[in-house]
Design an enzyme around this catalytic site. Structure first.
Site, PDB file in Angstrom:
ATOM      1  N   GLU A 110       0.858  -1.186   0.000  1.00 19.73           N
ATOM      2  CA  GLU A 110       0.000   0.000   0.000  1.00 19.73           C
ATOM      3  C   GLU A 110       0.888   1.226   0.000  1.00 19.73           C
ATOM      4  O   GLU A 110       1.973   1.209   0.608  1.00 19.73           O
ATOM      5  CB  GLU A 110      -0.878   0.045   1.266  1.00 19.73           C
ATOM      6  CG  GLU A 110      -2.136  -0.766   1.187  1.00 19.73           C
ATOM      7  CD  GLU A 110      -2.988  -0.631   2.441  1.00 19.73           C
ATOM      8  OE1 GLU A 110      -2.674   0.205   3.316  1.00 19.73           O
ATOM      9  OE2 GLU A 110      -3.971  -1.382   2.551  1.00 19.73           O
ATOM     10  N   LYS A 160      -3.554   0.736  21.257  1.00 18.11           N
ATOM     11  CA  LYS A 160      -4.302   1.954  21.565  1.00 18.11           C
ATOM     12  C   LYS A 160      -4.237   2.221  23.059  1.00 18.11           C
ATOM     13  O   LYS A 160      -4.282   1.285  23.858  1.00 18.11           O
ATOM     14  CB  LYS A 160      -5.765   1.788  21.142  1.00 18.11           C
ATOM     15  CG  LYS A 160      -5.932   1.618  19.636  1.00 18.11           C
ATOM     16  CD  LYS A 160      -7.349   1.187  19.292  1.00 18.11           C
ATOM     17  CE  LYS A 160      -7.465   0.909  17.802  1.00 18.11           C
ATOM     18  NZ  LYS A 160      -8.739   0.232  17.482  1.00 18.11           N
ATOM     19  N   GLU A 216     -12.235   0.062  10.083  1.00 20.44           N
ATOM     20  CA  GLU A 216     -11.146   1.001  10.369  1.00 20.44           C
ATOM     21  C   GLU A 216     -10.806   1.813   9.127  1.00 20.44           C
ATOM     22  O   GLU A 216     -10.641   1.246   8.049  1.00 20.44           O
ATOM     23  CB  GLU A 216      -9.864   0.256  10.747  1.00 20.44           C
ATOM     24  CG  GLU A 216      -9.888  -0.502  12.034  1.00 20.44           C
ATOM     25  CD  GLU A 216      -8.509  -1.088  12.373  1.00 20.44           C
ATOM     26  OE1 GLU A 216      -8.413  -1.743  13.395  1.00 20.44           O
ATOM     27  OE2 GLU A 216      -7.538  -0.901  11.594  1.00 20.44           O
ATOM     28  N   ASN A 239     -12.666  -5.165  11.708  1.00 19.37           N
ATOM     29  CA  ASN A 239     -12.540  -5.999  12.899  1.00 19.37           C
ATOM     30  C   ASN A 239     -13.872  -6.686  13.140  1.00 19.37           C
ATOM     31  O   ASN A 239     -14.895  -6.031  13.327  1.00 19.37           O
ATOM     32  CB  ASN A 239     -12.142  -5.160  14.105  1.00 19.37           C
ATOM     33  CG  ASN A 239     -10.811  -4.475  13.876  1.00 19.37           C
ATOM     34  OD1 ASN A 239      -9.887  -5.084  13.324  1.00 19.37           O
ATOM     35  ND2 ASN A 239     -10.708  -3.219  14.242  1.00 19.37           N
ATOM     36  N   ARG A 293     -15.265  -8.344  15.518  1.00 20.45           N
ATOM     37  CA  ARG A 293     -15.446  -8.694  16.934  1.00 20.45           C
ATOM     38  C   ARG A 293     -15.974  -7.486  17.700  1.00 20.45           C
ATOM     39  O   ARG A 293     -15.996  -6.371  17.177  1.00 20.45           O
ATOM     40  CB  ARG A 293     -14.088  -9.070  17.534  1.00 20.45           C
ATOM     41  CG  ARG A 293     -13.115  -7.899  17.461  1.00 20.45           C
ATOM     42  CD  ARG A 293     -11.833  -8.111  18.237  1.00 20.45           C
ATOM     43  NE  ARG A 293     -11.033  -6.900  18.272  1.00 20.45           N
ATOM     44  CZ  ARG A 293     -10.183  -6.504  17.335  1.00 20.45           C
ATOM     45  NH1 ARG A 293     -10.018  -7.241  16.247  1.00 20.45           N
ATOM     46  NH2 ARG A 293      -9.509  -5.382  17.441  1.00 20.45           N
ATOM     47  N   ARG A 302      -7.182   3.279  28.589  1.00 25.93           N
ATOM     48  CA  ARG A 302      -6.895   1.874  28.896  1.00 25.93           C
ATOM     49  C   ARG A 302      -5.905   1.829  30.054  1.00 25.93           C
ATOM     50  O   ARG A 302      -4.784   2.341  29.934  1.00 25.93           O
ATOM     51  CB  ARG A 302      -6.294   1.167  27.685  1.00 25.93           C
ATOM     52  CG  ARG A 302      -7.246   1.085  26.518  1.00 25.93           C
ATOM     53  CD  ARG A 302      -6.684   0.176  25.455  1.00 25.93           C
ATOM     54  NE  ARG A 302      -7.541   0.153  24.284  1.00 25.93           N
ATOM     55  CZ  ARG A 302      -7.446  -0.722  23.298  1.00 25.93           C
ATOM     56  NH1 ARG A 302      -6.480  -1.638  23.346  1.00 25.93           N
ATOM     57  NH2 ARG A 302      -8.268  -0.695  22.276  1.00 25.93           N
TER      58      ARG A 302
END
Ligand code: MV4
Length: 503
Positions: free
Chosen positions: A199, A236, A274, A289, A291, A337
């Site tokens: 890419e 993240k 995303e 993703n 999930r 997080r």
């Protein structure tokens, strides 16, 4: 409705899923390893079954053992959470074969999106904008030609990878050969597949993702975006919704594209598309993703939709009751997080017993925790032990509540990421919303304050932000050049000398 659901996960996400089941009157079954005999999810569930030794490959990754527990316990369905078996098409298929409902997408959708070359080809058919790149695995000679056409720098990506795994940046032709070789070897070792693609590298972009919900009757809606650019080495650390970079017009465009991408794989369940969003406002599909994601709570707080309950309903064959026009985003939510890592020491994992714990609460605070006082945090699993989520009417209020909550937080016995998050909340560029995915590589934060200093700063920043009013985003720079990121009186007068945000 399901009578009993097995949660094939651990920690805060297992607790989150158990709570959703409890609210629906569904009995819950936990599974646990040696290291998790006394874990919180074991205590919260109605039943718990031992599945093996501490290493994940001997317990939480043992599809056979987990399906056996589902049979023995009479569970109707399995929720995989995130990580572990959540994006394993073989596991989803094995659940189906065992007559247990997998609370997630079909094995076919997982497989199609798991192979990134297939994913690109699949969504391209639905006119989803891709980063310019190669459409299939090519011989090295052809990859050289392709790279030349794309223009350097290019990224070599593993088709079986994702989330930055097996990715190589190549800035000039002389480096391409070794980049291709390294990416192929790494991918073969990690995934048993050496397919790669190229890419064009998009420089200084944000990571913005769209949450979707799709039922088994062909209905797909989106729940707006999450901004996930604050990350370190593809982990993240902070997510928020909405994104300061997305207005209603862009949201509708990205949302429609995300819905089209989901339709392209006949997607069912909750999922996330995303995107990279560049400075010109162009956006490009990266990955899907398949999930429930770590950062789902920020979307829940601004939309009022319980994503986990929706996943359960969808898996049960129900129609989405929500229509796109029912979805409104209100206010602002930010998630930090909380990891058992030492931010002062290169985020070194930090295990041990939590000898004392005080978790924040209060207005606008949602604590998603997998820990309690006395628990031993082992180093067998992901270091994330909790998520602190703050909600406010405005971004300013969410930040103020987050820093207030972080300053209440006490975790003794292990190191945690709390001090990092506190200094991030006090960082002007973060407060301005002026960041991209490279932010943490370069950025500096205000010096650590002592408690009194922190209180004084909070009062001033609080008054300042409050003065800005219930605006959608903080702009404490009053029209000064954000690009230069320099120079406001606030930085010099309030914040003093700067130090690296990451050591
Ligand atoms: C990119 C990119 C720039 N250009 N692709 C990293 C994780 C994986 N999901 C894709 N990633 C990237 N792909 C192109 N063509 C930059 C990244 C990237 C990134 C993406 C999202 C969040 C953080 C990131 C940090 C570094 C690189």
């Amino acid at each position: 409705m399901f009578r009993k659901v097995l949660i094939a996960n651990r920690g805060e996400i297992a607790v989150r899923i158990i709570r959703a089941c409890q609210e629906r009157g569904i009995n819950t079954v936990a599974v646990y390893s040696d290291a998790d005999r006394t874990a919180l999810h074991v205590r919260y569930a109605d039943e718990a079954y031992y599945i093996g030794p501490s290493p994940a490959r001997d317990s939480y990754l043992r599809a056979d053992k987990i399906i056996d527990v589902a049979r023995r316990s009479g569970s109707d369905a399995i929720h995989p959470g995130y990580g572990f078996l959540s994006e394993n098409a073989g596991f989803a298929a094995a659940c189906g074969d065992a007559g247990v409902t997998f609370i997630g997408p079909s094995p076919e959708a997982i497989a199609a999106m798991g192979d990134k070359i297939t994913a690109r080809a699949t969504v391209a058919k639905a006119d989803v904008p891709l980063v310019p790149g190669t459409a299939r695995d090519l011989h090295d000679d052809d990859l050289f030609d392709a790279a030349e056409k794309l223009g350097y720098p290019v990224l070599v990506k593993a088709s079986a990878g994702g989330g930055g795994k097996g990715m190589r940046l190549v800035t000039e032709p002389a480096e391409l050969q070794s980049g291709l070789g390294a990416a192929r070897r790494e991918s073969l070792a990690a995934f048993g597949d050496d397919s790669i693609y190229l890419e064009k590298a998009i420089e200084s972009a944000r990571h913005v993702e769209i949450q979707i919900l799709a039922d088994s009757h062909g209905n797909v809606i989106h729940l707006g975006e999450r901004e996930c650019s604050i990350q370190r080495r593809h982990q993240k650390l902070v997510e928020e919704s909405p994104s300061v970079a997305v207005d209603q017009d862009l949201r509708e465009k990205m949302g429609a594209i995300a819905v089209a991408a989901a339709h392209a794989v006949n997607y069912v369940s909750a999922g996330t598309i995303e995107f990279l969003l560049d400075k010109e406002g162009q956006f490009y599909f990266l990955e899907m993703n398949t999930r429930l994601q770590v950062e789902h709570p920020v979307t829940e707080l601004v939309t009022g939709v319980d994503i986990v309950k929706e996943m359960i309903s969808i898996a049960n064959g129900r129609r989405l009751r929500l229509k796109q026009e029912d979805i409104r985003m209100k206010g602002w939510a930010i998630e930090c997080r909380i990891t058992a890592e030492d931010p002062e020491n290169n985020f070194m994992p930090s295990g041990g017993t939590i000898v004392s714990l005080r978790e924040p609460t209060g207005p606008g605070i949602r604590m998603e925790s997998g820990i309690y006082e006395g628990i031993e945090v082992s180093l067998f699993y992901d270091p994330m032990i909790a998520k602190l989520v703050a909600y406010g009417e405005s971004r300013a209020e969410a930040i103020l509540r987050m820093r207030r909550a972080l300053s209440e937080y006490r975790i003794a016995g292990i190191k945690s990421s709390v001090p990092f998050h506190l200094s991030l909340m006090d960082t002007p560029r973060f407060q301005w919303g002026q960041f991209d995915t490279r932010f943490l590589e370069s950025h500096t934060a205000p010096p650590v304050q002592n408690i009194e200093e922190q209180k004084r700063l909070a009062a001033i920043v609080g008054a300042m932000l409050h003065h800005e009013g219930g605006v959608r985003s903080i702009n404490i720079s009053h029209g000064e050049e954000l690009e230069h990121g320099q120079s406001t009186w606030r930085r010099s007068a309030l914040l003093g000398g700067m130090r690296p945000l990451l050591s």
